[in-house]
Design a protein around this motif. Structure first.
Motif, mmCIF file in Angstrom:
data_model
loop_
_atom_site.group_PDB
_atom_site.id
_atom_site.type_symbol
_atom_site.label_atom_id
_atom_site.label_comp_id
_atom_site.label_asym_id
_atom_site.label_seq_id
_atom_site.Cartn_x
_atom_site.Cartn_y
_atom_site.Cartn_z
ATOM 1 N N ILE A 4 1.148 -1.125 -0.112
ATOM 2 C CA ILE A 4 0.221 -0.029 0.049
ATOM 3 C C ILE A 4 0.942 1.242 0.117
ATOM 4 N N ASP A 5 1.951 1.273 0.804
ATOM 5 C CA ASP A 5 2.926 2.463 0.764
ATOM 6 C C ASP A 5 3.300 2.580 -0.530
ATOM 7 N N PHE A 6 3.932 1.524 -1.128
ATOM 8 C CA PHE A 6 4.314 1.486 -2.444
ATOM 9 C C PHE A 6 3.358 2.003 -3.637
ATOM 10 N N LEU A 7 2.286 1.512 -3.461
ATOM 11 C CA LEU A 7 1.619 2.110 -4.412
ATOM 12 C C LEU A 7 1.137 3.551 -4.343
ATOM 13 N N CYS A 8 1.010 3.959 -3.162
ATOM 14 C CA CYS A 8 0.466 5.343 -2.912
ATOM 15 C C CYS A 8 1.526 6.267 -2.990
ATOM 16 N N PHE A 9 2.549 6.053 -2.327
ATOM 17 C CA PHE A 9 3.649 6.884 -2.398
ATOM 18 C C PHE A 9 4.653 6.866 -3.654
ATOM 19 N N ASP A 18 -6.281 2.050 -12.246
ATOM 20 C CA ASP A 18 -5.055 2.286 -12.870
ATOM 21 C C ASP A 18 -3.820 1.431 -12.441
ATOM 22 N N LEU A 19 -4.227 0.261 -11.539
ATOM 23 C CA LEU A 19 -3.295 -0.545 -10.929
ATOM 24 C C LEU A 19 -2.968 -1.474 -12.128
ATOM 25 N N THR A 20 -1.556 -1.751 -12.380
ATOM 26 C CA THR A 20 -1.116 -2.598 -13.123
ATOM 27 C C THR A 20 -0.296 -3.959 -12.826
ATOM 28 N N VAL A 21 -0.254 -5.091 -13.738
ATOM 29 C CA VAL A 21 0.196 -6.166 -13.032
ATOM 30 C C VAL A 21 1.765 -5.732 -13.001
ATOM 31 N N GLY A 22 2.415 -4.869 -13.827
ATOM 32 C CA GLY A 22 3.754 -4.497 -13.511
ATOM 33 C C GLY A 22 4.115 -4.026 -12.488
ATOM 34 N N MET A 23 3.221 -2.950 -11.791
ATOM 35 C CA MET A 23 3.287 -2.284 -10.650
ATOM 36 C C MET A 23 3.445 -3.161 -9.461
ATOM 37 N N VAL A 24 2.521 -4.281 -9.597
ATOM 38 C CA VAL A 24 2.334 -5.396 -8.324
ATOM 39 C C VAL A 24 3.677 -6.250 -8.380
ATOM 40 N N ARG A 29 8.537 -5.714 -6.286
ATOM 41 C CA ARG A 29 9.360 -6.541 -5.712
ATOM 42 C C ARG A 29 10.713 -5.941 -5.647
ATOM 43 N N ARG A 30 11.066 -5.268 -6.850
ATOM 44 C CA ARG A 30 12.506 -4.579 -6.774
ATOM 45 C C ARG A 30 12.404 -3.592 -5.648
ATOM 46 N N TRP A 31 11.261 -2.724 -5.239
ATOM 47 C CA TRP A 31 11.199 -1.672 -4.438
ATOM 48 C C TRP A 31 11.423 -2.399 -2.922
ATOM 49 N N ILE A 60 -14.348 -4.807 -3.421
ATOM 50 C CA ILE A 60 -13.700 -3.496 -3.331
ATOM 51 C C ILE A 60 -12.890 -3.389 -4.792
ATOM 52 N N PHE A 61 -12.075 -4.432 -5.181
ATOM 53 C CA PHE A 61 -11.360 -4.790 -6.340
ATOM 54 C C PHE A 61 -11.359 -6.053 -6.920
ATOM 55 N N SER A 62 -11.316 -6.076 -8.216
ATOM 56 C CA SER A 62 -10.971 -7.235 -8.644
ATOM 57 C C SER A 62 -10.448 -7.121 -10.244
ATOM 58 N N ASN A 63 -9.258 -7.756 -10.310
ATOM 59 C CA ASN A 63 -8.654 -7.487 -11.520
ATOM 60 C C ASN A 63 -7.864 -8.966 -11.969
ATOM 61 N N GLU A 64 -8.481 -9.439 -12.804
ATOM 62 C CA GLU A 64 -8.429 -10.942 -13.316
ATOM 63 C C GLU A 64 -6.658 -10.940 -13.816
ATOM 64 N N ASN A 65 -6.316 -9.848 -14.484
ATOM 65 C CA ASN A 65 -4.587 -10.130 -14.872
ATOM 66 C C ASN A 65 -3.719 -9.981 -13.488
ATOM 67 N N ILE A 66 -3.873 -9.375 -12.743
ATOM 68 C CA ILE A 66 -3.306 -9.350 -11.426
ATOM 69 C C ILE A 66 -3.301 -10.670 -10.575
ATOM 70 N N MET A 67 -4.640 -11.164 -10.639
ATOM 71 C CA MET A 67 -4.849 -12.506 -9.808
ATOM 72 C C MET A 67 -4.367 -13.446 -10.775
ATOM 73 N N ASP A 68 -4.333 -13.669 -11.931
ATOM 74 C CA ASP A 68 -3.646 -14.684 -12.708
ATOM 75 C C ASP A 68 -2.225 -14.615 -12.808
ATOM 76 N N SER A 69 -1.805 -13.535 -12.408
ATOM 77 C CA SER A 69 -0.270 -13.660 -12.368
ATOM 78 C C SER A 69 0.344 -14.135 -10.789
ATOM 79 N N TYR A 70 -0.556 -14.568 -10.015
ATOM 80 C CA TYR A 70 -0.148 -15.242 -8.928
ATOM 81 C C TYR A 70 -0.871 -16.408 -8.648
#
Length: 70
Positions: A4-9, A18-24, A29-31, A60-70
Motif C-alpha cells: 500500500i505504501d509503495f502504490l500510494c507514495f 489504474d493498477l497494473t500487473v507490472g506495478m504489483v 518486488r524490486r522496491w 472492493i477490487f477485482s482484476n483478473e490479470n493481477i490475480m492470474d499472475s499469482y
C-alpha cells in the motif's frame, strides 16, 4: 503493508483501476528488496496474493490479470 505504501507514495496511485500487473509484480518486488530485503520471494508473493484475495472477496477490487499472475 508495504504494498500500500509503495502504490500510494512511489507510484502515486489514486485509483485502483489504474493498477497494473507490472506495478504489483516487478516494480514492487524490486522496491521491496531495496527497502526491506528480508522477506523471501515466496513469502512476499503469498502476502501480496492474500491481499488481493481479500480485496476481491470484499468486492472492493477485482482484476483478473493481477490475480492470474499469482
Amino acid at each position: 503493508m508495504f504494498l500500500i505504501d509503495f502504490l500510494c507514495f512511489d507510484c502515486q496511485l489514486r485509483d485502483l483501476d489504474d493498477l497494473t500487473v507490472g506495478m504489483v509484480n516487478g516494480q514492487f518486488r524490486r522496491w521491496h528488496i531495496r527497502k526491506v530485503g528480508d522477506m523471501q520471494e515466496s513469502k512476499l508473493k503469498t502476502a501480496v496474493k492474500k491481499f488481493f484475495i481479500f480485496l476481491e472477496q470484499e468486492k472492493i477490487f477485482s482484476n483478473e490479470n493481477i490475480m492470474d499472475s499469482y
